[in-house]
Design an enzyme around this catalytic site. Structure first.
Site, PDB file in Angstrom:
ATOM      1  N   LYS A 254     -12.409  -8.848   3.834  1.00 14.03           N
ATOM      2  CA  LYS A 254     -11.206  -7.982   4.190  1.00 14.03           C
ATOM      3  C   LYS A 254     -11.525  -7.205   5.507  1.00 14.03           C
ATOM      4  CE  LYS A 254      -8.862  -4.073   2.101  1.00 14.03           C
ATOM      5  NZ  LYS A 254      -8.859  -3.181   1.084  1.00 14.03           N
ATOM      6  N   ASP A 259      -7.152   2.362   6.577  1.00 11.15           N
ATOM      7  CA  ASP A 259      -5.905   2.129   5.463  1.00 11.15           C
ATOM      8  C   ASP A 259      -5.353   3.426   5.104  1.00 11.15           C
ATOM      9  OD1 ASP A 259      -4.624   1.251   3.456  1.00 11.15           O
ATOM     10  OD2 ASP A 259      -5.913   0.862   2.045  1.00 11.15           O
ATOM     11  N   LYS A 266      -1.449   7.202   0.955  1.00  9.74           N
ATOM     12  CA  LYS A 266      -2.719   7.794  -0.108  1.00  9.74           C
ATOM     13  C   LYS A 266      -2.388   9.326  -0.080  1.00  9.74           C
ATOM     14  CE  LYS A 266      -6.156   4.376   1.276  1.00  9.74           C
ATOM     15  NZ  LYS A 266      -6.155   3.929  -0.251  1.00  9.74           N
ATOM     16  N   ASP A 336      -0.091   0.100  -0.547  1.00  7.12           N
ATOM     17  CA  ASP A 336      -1.542   0.506  -0.445  1.00  7.12           C
ATOM     18  C   ASP A 336      -2.163  -0.640  -1.299  1.00  7.12           C
ATOM     19  OD1 ASP A 336      -3.841   2.068   0.119  1.00  7.12           O
ATOM     20  OD2 ASP A 336      -3.642   3.310  -1.774  1.00  7.12           O
ATOM     21  N   GLU A 338      -2.755  -3.493  -0.188  1.00  3.56           N
ATOM     22  CA  GLU A 338      -2.583  -4.413   1.033  1.00  3.56           C
ATOM     23  C   GLU A 338      -3.876  -5.409   1.267  1.00  3.56           C
ATOM     24  OE1 GLU A 338      -5.587  -2.145   2.440  1.00  3.56           O
ATOM     25  OE2 GLU A 338      -3.941  -1.510   1.496  1.00  3.56           O
ATOM     26  N   ARG A 340      -5.443  -7.407  -0.729  1.00  2.25           N
ATOM     27  CA  ARG A 340      -5.210  -8.705  -1.501  1.00  2.25           C
ATOM     28  C   ARG A 340      -4.086  -9.510  -0.535  1.00  2.25           C
ATOM     29  NH1 ARG A 340      -3.613  -5.758  -6.972  1.00  2.25           N
ATOM     30  NH2 ARG A 340      -5.049  -4.240  -5.810  1.00  2.25           N
TER      31      ARG A 340
END
Length: 485
Positions: A254, A259, A266, A336, A338, A340
């Site tokens: 990944k 993020d 978040k 959030d 994301e 996967r």
């Protein structure tokens, strides 16, 4: 640090790793310790004790604790080397010799000398690693010459042990460097460029897909996650196929370079460590780096989908539906979750490339940290593969614990508008739910394992072979596994 096999001259420090049970024997074997009081804590794991020379020209002695002999493994020795290396830097020592005499007394020495040398070199380099490239007053370069105090002449095997220890440390430190980079210096395109640069002139080939090529290749999850940022996503594919008689193994990492959570922003007070959300990518790249530099025959492909997950008027919205290349449709319940979504692209693509085994590694959930803490990664998938990965990581202190995939939980991923949602409607089991989602994109012909390494991706203090910041977790585990098949 510089390592060589010799008795050395101008030695300032003699380093002796010792077991708790071997302290008494050490006081008898070393003249400078016969009148010293050796206490049990001096042999405890992570203990460092100095005994300073009593006259001019006499070297100081550093006793490095290994703990109990029956709990010894190579990860313990790597930690000891890291502790010793930092102690040498702190005391500004220029020349030291390592003696493994106490290991023989502990009954674990026979036939393993080269393995001990390799571990010591590796642990010394990793333990003294620092990431200070953006500090105005960076740590001054301080060379320390480390001699291996051995009986007899040096041999090709011992020289090779030093070389491999250095290679393994350097590849792991490259993983750490990538993960530690601040987000303004490592956008997705930057990660791709550094990868191309690193593997230039090697037998590994690198392809970088971006722009319309991402859509043409069906990387729908990556396109959706990355569309909110002005820094566009990339998909990095590396191939190192020097022995096609071996099964083709795909390593997937990944690569979210930062993020924010996207539209599902978040809420944490400090999210600066979200720059490390590409630690999985750094780990698989480091693993390939070691396999390539060691010139080990392999049949390997490494896939890194990379994006920046940012909120904007172009961002992926909660409720959107994504159609993947394998026909599965996903309703985005939370932007959030994301990681996967981009791993799904790579899992589908790995099968298209003809992979027989696929291992994905990601900082995927905080749930796994709640379950296993910060020292252990959670692993899911085919039992035999997971156990092989576990064994591969143990000598390096890279621990995994197998967690179950509970089929009954799959209903929590149901969606009214698509084949599945990317988040669970149930309570708890977040790491399991993520694995269940990923499994939907794993072709039945694939042998698959998923490692959620959010916990051990970084370290808050220097201890053993770990330094402050990124750990480079997974680079050594994955390379060891690839070299074992």
């Amino acid at each position: 640090m510089h390592f060589e096999i010799s008795q050395g001259t101008g030695i300032q420090t003699v380093i002796v790793p010792v077991f708790t049970e071997s302290l008494a024997d050490l006081s008898q074997s070393r003249e400078e310790l016969r009148k010293a009081s050796l206490l049990p804590y001096m042999g405890a794991r992570h203990a460092i004790t100095w005994f300073y020379g009593t006259h001019s020209g006499q070297a100081d002695l550093m006793v490095v604790g290994l703990g109990e002999a029956d709990k010894f493994n190579l990860a313990v020795l790597r930690d000891a080397a890291g502790n010793a290396g930092r102690a040498l830097h702190k005391e500004k020592r220029d020349c030291a010799v390592v003696s493994f005499e106490a290991l023989e007394g502990g009954g674990v020495f026979a036939g393993r000398l080269t393995a001990y040398m390799e571990a010591w070199v590796e642990g010394s380099l990793l333990g003294t690693y620092v990431f200070d490239k953006y500090k105005s007053a960076a740590r001054a370069e301080h060379r320390v010459d480390i001699h291996m105090h051995l009986i007899g002449d040096s041999s090709a095997e011992r020289a090779e042990a030093i070389r491999l220890g250095q290679l393994r440390a350097e590849s792991t430190m490259w993983s750490r460097d990538l993960t530690n980079e601040p987000p303004n210096y490592l956008r997705p395109r930057d990660l791709a460029e550094r990868t191309v640069e690193r593997f230039a002139g090697t037998k590994a080939t690198v392809a970088v897909y971006e722009g319309e090529e991402i859509t043409r290749r069906g990387f729908a999850g990556l396109a959706a996650v990355g569309k909110g940022s002005i820094h566009p996503p990339v998909f990095i594919e590396l191939r190192y196929c020097t022995d096609e008689t071996k099964p083709l193994v795909a390593l997937i990492g990944k690569g979210i370079t930062f993020d924010t959570g996207g539209i599902s922003l978040k809420r944490d007070h400090d999210i600066s460590d979200m720059r490390m959300d590409m630690a999985g990518a750094a780990g698989v790249l480091g693993a390939l780096d070691l396999v390539v530099r060691a010139e080990y025959p392999a049949n390997l492909v490494v896939l890194v989908p990379s994006a920046e997950n940012s909120p904007s008027d172009r961002s992926m919205l909660p409720g959107e539906v994504i159609r993947y290349a394998n026909g599965v449709t996903v309703q985005v319940g939370n932007t959030d979750s994301e990681g996967r979504l981009i791993l799904a692209d790579a899992l589908v693509y790995a099968h298209q490339l003809g992979a027989e085994q696929v291992i994905d590694m990601a900082t995927l959930t905080y749930s796994v940290v709640g379950a296993l803490g910060t020292a252990v990664a959670g692993a899911f998938g085919q039992n035999e593969l997971v156990q092989a990965l576990k064994a591969a990581g143990e000598p390096y202190g890279e621990k995994i614990w197998q967690l179950p995939i509970i089929d009954e939980y799959e209903g929590y991923l149901s969606s009214d508008y698509a084949d599945t949602s990317n988040i669970s409607s149930g309570n708890g089991g977040g790491a399991i739910m993520a694995a269940l989602f990923l499994r939907k994109f794993v072709h039945p012909a694939l042998t698959w394992a998923h490692m959620d390494m959010n916990g051990p991706k970084d370290c808050s203090s220097a201890k053993g072979q770990l330094a402050v910041g990124a750990t480079g977790w997974g680079a050594r585990l994955l390379s060891a596994y690839v070299m074992s098949i």
